[in-house]
Motif scaffolding. Structure first.
Motif, PDB file in Angstrom:
ATOM      1  N   ARG A 184       0.835  -1.196   0.000  1.00 29.11           N
ATOM      2  CA  ARG A 184       0.000   0.000   0.000  1.00 29.11           C
ATOM      3  C   ARG A 184       0.869   1.243   0.000  1.00 29.11           C
ATOM      4  NH1 ARG A 184      -2.165  -2.126   4.562  1.00 29.11           N
ATOM      5  NH2 ARG A 184      -1.964  -0.166   5.709  1.00 29.11           N
ATOM      6  N   PHE A 185       0.238   2.352  -0.375  1.00 33.55           N
ATOM      7  CA  PHE A 185       0.851   3.668  -0.256  1.00 33.55           C
ATOM      8  C   PHE A 185       0.153   4.385   0.891  1.00 33.55           C
ATOM      9  CE2 PHE A 185       0.827   8.234  -1.424  1.00 33.55           C
ATOM     10  CZ  PHE A 185       2.182   8.465  -1.375  1.00 33.55           C
ATOM     11  N   CYS A 186       0.812   4.411   2.048  1.00 33.87           N
ATOM     12  CA  CYS A 186       0.206   5.052   3.219  1.00 33.87           C
ATOM     13  C   CYS A 186       1.297   5.703   4.065  1.00 33.87           C
ATOM     14  CB  CYS A 186      -0.621   4.058   4.030  1.00 33.87           C
ATOM     15  SG  CYS A 186       0.245   2.536   4.442  1.00 33.87           S
ATOM     16  N   PRO A 187       1.957   6.728   3.503  1.00 28.69           N
ATOM     17  CA  PRO A 187       3.063   7.372   4.226  1.00 28.69           C
ATOM     18  C   PRO A 187       2.581   7.996   5.538  1.00 28.69           C
ATOM     19  CG  PRO A 187       2.355   8.699   2.331  1.00 28.69           C
ATOM     20  CD  PRO A 187       1.655   7.385   2.233  1.00 28.69           C
ATOM     21  N   PRO A 188       3.450   8.007   6.543  1.00 27.37           N
ATOM     22  CA  PRO A 188       4.870   7.605   6.495  1.00 27.37           C
ATOM     23  C   PRO A 188       5.112   6.112   6.700  1.00 27.37           C
ATOM     24  CG  PRO A 188       4.374   8.482   8.647  1.00 27.37           C
ATOM     25  CD  PRO A 188       3.106   8.637   7.834  1.00 27.37           C
TER      26      PRO A 188
END
Length: 198
Positions: free
Chosen positions: A137-141
């Motif tokens: 997934r893209f869930c920064p940080p």
């Protein structure tokens, strides 16, 4: 940072098809984070992993990955870097060393990306593609990657490369089928020293 924004023979975002997709993916995005998320999810979900789907041809440069809609993890990371750089977002390539079999006697490199995000800095994302047991997934940080090296010979390499490693491009360039790539997955030797791991 400029070297993470340049086009190259492999990260060829100057190619018309790559540039068109990069622009269409991010149209109307109101932040850099949203642009990154859209590009990441496109490569993760729409470009099929060559081994998972048993697909040919073997691809390497970003435009070929996009045209054939398939690639190994290395090739998918080349396309994601190209899409991000086309949108003015610094992006590089990272590698992990992972066990390639259950016995722990064979190892290989895994390719993924790092992207430079506002207020966060370098952040790793893995567009290899999800499958049972693997979800990215893209869930920064927070980093949610396909693999977490854990064995004594496995590694997260800290370097962020502007261009792919030569042994990666050489392998993808000479192999004609995904089976040939699987039989010759690249590896780098890990040297044990008296002062720790290198």
């Amino acid at each position: 940072m400029h070297r993470y924004l340049h086009a190259s023979p492999v990260i060829d975002f100057h190619h018309a098809e790559v540039m068109a997709v990069a622009q269409s993916l991010t149209e109307g995005a109101d932040s850099a984070l949203e642009r990154v998320r859209r590009c990441f999810e496109f490569v993760r979900d729409e470009i099929r992993h060559s081994s998972d789907f048993q697909l040919n041809p073997v691809t390497c440069k970003a435009s070929d990955v996009l045209r054939h809609k398939t690639g190994f993890c290395y090739a998918k990371s080349h396309l994601l870097a190209a899409l991000l750089r086309a949108n003015g977002i610094p992006a590089g390539l990272c590698y992990q060393r992972l066990s390639a079999d259950d016995s722990g006697s064979r190892f290989c490199l895994h390719g993924l990306n790092a992207v430079h995000l506002p207020d966060i800095g370098w952040y790793r994302i893995d567009p290899r593609g999800d499958k049972p047991g693997i979800a990215t997934r893209f869930c920064p940080p927070e980093e949610v990657l396909a693999y977490v090296p854990s064995g004594p010979q496995e590694r997260d390499f800290p370097e962020i490369w502007a261009e792919p490693l030569p042994l990666i491009t050489e392998l993808l360039g000479r192999c004609q089928t995904y089976e040939q790539v699987l039989a010759a997955l690249p590896d780098v030797e890990v040297v044990q020293t008296g002062h720790g791991k290198t």
